[in-house]
Design a protein around this motif. Structure first.
Motif, PDB file in Angstrom:
ATOM      1  N   ASP A   1     -15.686   5.015   7.799  1.00 13.99           N
ATOM      2  CA  ASP A   1     -14.621   4.975   6.796  1.00 13.99           C
ATOM      3  C   ASP A   1     -13.816   3.683   6.894  1.00 13.99           C
ATOM      4  O   ASP A   1     -13.399   3.108   5.878  1.00 13.99           O
ATOM      5  N   ILE A   2     -13.593   3.224   8.115  1.00 12.69           N
ATOM      6  CA  ILE A   2     -12.854   1.969   8.287  1.00 12.69           C
ATOM      7  C   ILE A   2     -13.653   0.805   7.718  1.00 12.69           C
ATOM      8  O   ILE A   2     -13.101  -0.093   7.069  1.00 12.69           O
ATOM      9  N   ASP A   3     -14.968   0.806   7.927  1.00 10.42           N
ATOM     10  CA  ASP A   3     -15.818  -0.241   7.346  1.00 10.42           C
ATOM     11  C   ASP A   3     -15.775  -0.211   5.825  1.00 10.42           C
ATOM     12  O   ASP A   3     -15.755  -1.252   5.174  1.00 10.42           O
ATOM     13  N   GLU A   4     -15.763   0.984   5.249  1.00 11.80           N
ATOM     14  CA  GLU A   4     -15.676   1.121   3.789  1.00 11.80           C
ATOM     15  C   GLU A   4     -14.359   0.556   3.279  1.00 11.80           C
ATOM     16  O   GLU A   4     -14.307  -0.138   2.264  1.00 11.80           O
ATOM     17  N   ALA A   5     -13.275   0.835   3.997  1.00 11.39           N
ATOM     18  CA  ALA A   5     -11.965   0.306   3.597  1.00 11.39           C
ATOM     19  C   ALA A   5     -11.925  -1.205   3.717  1.00 11.39           C
ATOM     20  O   ALA A   5     -11.361  -1.901   2.860  1.00 11.39           O
ATOM     21  N   ARG A   6     -12.525  -1.733   4.796  1.00 12.32           N
ATOM     22  CA  ARG A   6     -12.564  -3.185   4.974  1.00 12.32           C
ATOM     23  C   ARG A   6     -13.302  -3.849   3.805  1.00 12.32           C
ATOM     24  O   ARG A   6     -12.869  -4.863   3.283  1.00 12.32           O
ATOM     25  N   ALA A   7     -14.426  -3.260   3.396  1.00 10.57           N
ATOM     26  CA  ALA A   7     -15.197  -3.832   2.294  1.00 10.57           C
ATOM     27  C   ALA A   7     -14.402  -3.807   0.992  1.00 10.57           C
ATOM     28  O   ALA A   7     -14.440  -4.760   0.208  1.00 10.57           O
ATOM     29  N   SER A   8     -13.654  -2.753   0.752  1.00  7.93           N
ATOM     30  CA  SER A   8     -12.864  -2.643  -0.475  1.00  7.93           C
ATOM     31  C   SER A   8     -11.685  -3.603  -0.487  1.00  7.93           C
ATOM     32  O   SER A   8     -11.186  -3.976  -1.547  1.00  7.93           O
ATOM     33  N   ALA A   9     -11.231  -4.010   0.694  1.00  9.20           N
ATOM     34  CA  ALA A   9     -10.075  -4.909   0.766  1.00  9.20           C
ATOM     35  C   ALA A   9     -10.347  -6.253   0.120  1.00  9.20           C
ATOM     36  O   ALA A   9      -9.421  -6.918  -0.355  1.00  9.20           O
ATOM     37  N   ALA A  10     -11.620  -6.682   0.048  1.00  6.34           N
ATOM     38  CA  ALA A  10     -11.944  -7.981  -0.549  1.00  6.34           C
ATOM     39  C   ALA A  10     -11.561  -8.015  -2.018  1.00  6.34           C
ATOM     40  O   ALA A  10     -10.948  -8.983  -2.497  1.00  6.34           O
ATOM     41  N   ALA A  11     -11.924  -6.960  -2.762  1.00  6.26           N
ATOM     42  CA  ALA A  11     -11.580  -6.921  -4.186  1.00  6.26           C
ATOM     43  C   ALA A  11     -10.071  -6.790  -4.377  1.00  6.26           C
ATOM     44  O   ALA A  11      -9.487  -7.395  -5.289  1.00  6.26           O
ATOM     45  N   LEU A  12      -9.414  -6.014  -3.517  1.00  5.24           N
ATOM     46  CA  LEU A  12      -7.954  -5.882  -3.618  1.00  5.24           C
ATOM     47  C   LEU A  12      -7.273  -7.213  -3.326  1.00  5.24           C
ATOM     48  O   LEU A  12      -6.258  -7.555  -3.943  1.00  5.24           O
ATOM     49  N   ALA A  13      -7.827  -7.992  -2.399  1.00  6.08           N
ATOM     50  CA  ALA A  13      -7.247  -9.301  -2.085  1.00  6.08           C
ATOM     51  C   ALA A  13      -7.289 -10.217  -3.293  1.00  6.08           C
ATOM     52  O   ALA A  13      -6.332 -10.955  -3.567  1.00  6.08           O
TER      53      ALA A  13
ATOM     54  N   LEU B   1       7.063   8.247  12.901  1.00  7.50           N
ATOM     55  CA  LEU B   1       5.881   7.518  12.451  1.00  7.50           C
ATOM     56  C   LEU B   1       4.628   8.071  13.123  1.00  7.50           C
ATOM     57  O   LEU B   1       4.530   8.091  14.348  1.00  7.50           O
ATOM     58  N   LEU B   2       3.668   8.517  12.310  1.00  7.58           N
ATOM     59  CA  LEU B   2       2.379   8.952  12.842  1.00  7.58           C
ATOM     60  C   LEU B   2       1.478   7.738  13.081  1.00  7.58           C
ATOM     61  O   LEU B   2       1.718   6.660  12.533  1.00  7.58           O
ATOM     62  N   PRO B   3       0.433   7.912  13.912  1.00  7.30           N
ATOM     63  CA  PRO B   3      -0.527   6.802  14.096  1.00  7.30           C
ATOM     64  C   PRO B   3      -1.150   6.407  12.749  1.00  7.30           C
ATOM     65  O   PRO B   3      -1.319   7.248  11.867  1.00  7.30           O
ATOM     66  N   ARG B   4      -1.499   5.130  12.632  1.00  2.00           N
ATOM     67  CA  ARG B   4      -2.055   4.626  11.383  1.00  2.00           C
ATOM     68  C   ARG B   4      -3.227   3.695  11.648  1.00  2.00           C
ATOM     69  O   ARG B   4      -3.348   3.128  12.735  1.00  2.00           O
ATOM     70  N   VAL B   5      -4.046   3.541  10.609  1.00  2.00           N
ATOM     71  CA  VAL B   5      -5.025   2.459  10.557  1.00  2.00           C
ATOM     72  C   VAL B   5      -4.526   1.470   9.516  1.00  2.00           C
ATOM     73  O   VAL B   5      -4.232   1.847   8.376  1.00  2.00           O
ATOM     74  N   CYS B   6      -4.408   0.213   9.933  1.00  2.00           N
ATOM     75  CA  CYS B   6      -3.978  -0.856   9.037  1.00  2.00           C
ATOM     76  C   CYS B   6      -5.183  -1.761   8.746  1.00  2.00           C
ATOM     77  O   CYS B   6      -5.810  -2.274   9.679  1.00  2.00           O
ATOM     78  N   VAL B   7      -5.490  -1.936   7.472  1.00  2.00           N
ATOM     79  CA  VAL B   7      -6.562  -2.851   7.059  1.00  2.00           C
ATOM     80  C   VAL B   7      -5.908  -4.049   6.382  1.00  2.00           C
ATOM     81  O   VAL B   7      -5.367  -3.915   5.289  1.00  2.00           O
ATOM     82  N   PRO B   8      -5.900  -5.217   7.034  1.00  2.00           N
ATOM     83  CA  PRO B   8      -5.276  -6.385   6.398  1.00  2.00           C
ATOM     84  C   PRO B   8      -6.057  -6.799   5.154  1.00  2.00           C
ATOM     85  O   PRO B   8      -7.290  -6.763   5.137  1.00  2.00           O
ATOM     86  N   VAL B   9      -5.330  -7.178   4.127  1.00  2.00           N
ATOM     87  CA  VAL B   9      -5.924  -7.624   2.866  1.00  2.00           C
ATOM     88  C   VAL B   9      -5.701  -9.126   2.786  1.00  2.00           C
ATOM     89  O   VAL B   9      -4.579  -9.589   2.580  1.00  2.00           O
ATOM     90  N   ARG B  10      -6.778  -9.893   2.979  1.00  2.00           N
ATOM     91  CA  ARG B  10      -6.669 -11.354   3.042  1.00  2.00           C
ATOM     92  C   ARG B  10      -7.570 -12.009   2.008  1.00  2.00           C
ATOM     93  O   ARG B  10      -8.682 -11.536   1.746  1.00  2.00           O
ATOM     94  N   HIS B  11      -7.077 -13.115   1.464  1.00  7.39           N
ATOM     95  CA  HIS B  11      -7.879 -13.937   0.547  1.00  7.39           C
ATOM     96  C   HIS B  11      -7.924 -15.355   1.093  1.00  7.39           C
ATOM     97  O   HIS B  11      -6.882 -15.983   1.289  1.00  7.39           O
ATOM     98  N   ASP B  12      -9.148 -15.843   1.355  1.00  7.18           N
ATOM     99  CA  ASP B  12      -9.323 -17.196   1.890  1.00  7.18           C
ATOM    100  C   ASP B  12      -8.490 -17.397   3.150  1.00  7.18           C
ATOM    101  O   ASP B  12      -7.912 -18.453   3.384  1.00  7.18           O
ATOM    102  N   GLY B  13      -8.372 -16.339   3.945  1.00 11.14           N
ATOM    103  CA  GLY B  13      -7.620 -16.390   5.190  1.00 11.14           C
ATOM    104  C   GLY B  13      -6.139 -16.089   5.056  1.00 11.14           C
ATOM    105  O   GLY B  13      -5.464 -15.828   6.054  1.00 11.14           O
TER     106      GLY B  13
END
Length: 373
Positions: free
Chosen positions: A110-122, A79-91
């Protein structure tokens, strides 16, 4: 939608990614053209990770995370190191966005961009989680049919589990922002999904409004609380079955549209309480009282128009009007006299009063008259 969103994000960031649901089952992944390890390959091929890898990542805190976090590599697991962005809706945890954090490591931007995109994916993941017995696209098609009066659509939803014997009420939420936008549509979707998660029901989001069909008492306050942007909510009358919900929807949409144009009605408006606006919105374009046209043409006459409307709303009671406007009686009489002079009208004439009153309401609906309160 999910695959397209994942691909778009990967292109923007210039690095591959993988989306899992909350059970760490693979939902979608982009083209894998960067650093790769055996775990990523196995995840794509088998659609899930191994128990050992899941245990390692759980110990790293991914289940509790509310913000992006970096997980260390584990050479023994491949396993290589990873960045995990949790995808949450209403907590609530909906899933995870995964990026391999090697060659090169992800930047903070880039991490901030991924965090912002997670809202729509949630939103998309939560919407899919609601449709356990009915595919999401089939539900949307069926609700669209119900609102259009298609009896076959209501039968499909009843067969899928919607209560058949309970009365149905429609609520319509319309943003107060001037122009529809994708951000507003997403906020409406997020809000309606939150309400459904708490209270159940069905919903449909269109480009400029969202509709909720519910068998409970109309949860207008829940809708306001769930929205990330200010809205007005129209409420239709309950109907005895889902097959007749289109009539309640038409009333709710009518009430929301009027409330958006007439702020004095409040943020929640029931169709039964629209008063004269129930009728006026169906009146073909009509000429206003000619004297009122003259007053509307000059912005400095706004205080006179507000005084006139209040006076007519209160059945021409000088006492009540003075109290409502906090205006001395002498000042009130002076303003009314000025209205008569400028509009060339006689407020003692019942026909003139009726024409002026209706013209004021029509001017409100058209947006030509916007009182300050």
């Amino acid at each position: 939608m999910l695959q397209r969103s994942v691909d778009d994000l990967a292109i923007r960031l210039g690095r591959p990614l993988l989306l899992e649901d909350r059970f760490q089952r693979v939902i979608a992944y982009s083209e894998q053209d960067g650093a790769m390890d055996d775990i990523r390959r196995d995840s794509i091929l088998r659609r899930h990770t191994t128990p050992e890898v899941r245990g390692f990542l759980h110990a790293a805190g991914i289940l509790e995370a509310t913000e992006p976090l970096r997980t260390p590599g584990a050479p023994a697991l491949g396993l290589l190191p990873r960045v995990c962005v949790p995808v949450r809706h209403d907590g609530a945890l909906m899933g995870f966005l995964w990026f391999i954090d090697a060659g090169p490591a992800m930047s903070a931007a880039d991490i901030d961009e991924a965090r912002a995109s997670a809202a729509a994916l949630a939103v998309a993941l939560f919407h899919e989680s609601l449709a356990e017995h009915l595919a999401s696209h089939r539900e949307l098609e069926a609700v669209t049919g119900v609102l259009a009066g298609d009896p076959g659509a209501s039968r499909a939803l009843i067969e899928a589990g919607f209560p058949q014997a309970l009365a149905v009420t429609a609520l319509v939420a319309t943003p107060l922002s001037a122009e529809p936008s994708e951000a507003a549509r997403l906020a409406l979707e997020q809000g309606m999904l939150t309400v459904r998660r708490r209270l159940g029901g069905l919903h449909l989001v269109r480009y400029d409004h969202a509709t909720l069909l519910t068998t409970s008492s109309p949860p207008a306050e829940e809708v306001h609380a769930a929205m990330a942007l200010p809205v007005v909510v129209g409420v239709g009358r309950p109907r005895p079955s889902l097959a007749e919900a289109d009539a309640s929807y038409a009333e709710a949409l009518h009430a929301a549209q009027v409330a958006a144009r007439v702020p004095g009605l409040g943020r929640t408006v029931e169709w039964t309480r629209l008063g004269v606006y129930r009728m006026l919105t169906h009146v073909p374009r009509a000429d206003l009282h000619p004297g009122l046209e003259r007053l509307l043409a000059d912005a400095q006459h706004l205080p006179l128009l507000e005084t006139l409307e209040t006076y007519l709303d209160l059945a021409c009671s000088a006492v009540a009007t003075s109290r409502r406007l906090r205006l001395h009686r002498t000042s009130l009489y002076y303003r009314l006299q000025r209205v008569e002079e400028l509009a060339q009208t006689d407020l003692k004439d019942g026909g003139e009063r009726l024409s002026l009153h209706l013209s004021l309401k029509l001017a409100r609906l058209s947006g030509r008259y916007r009182p300050r309160s």
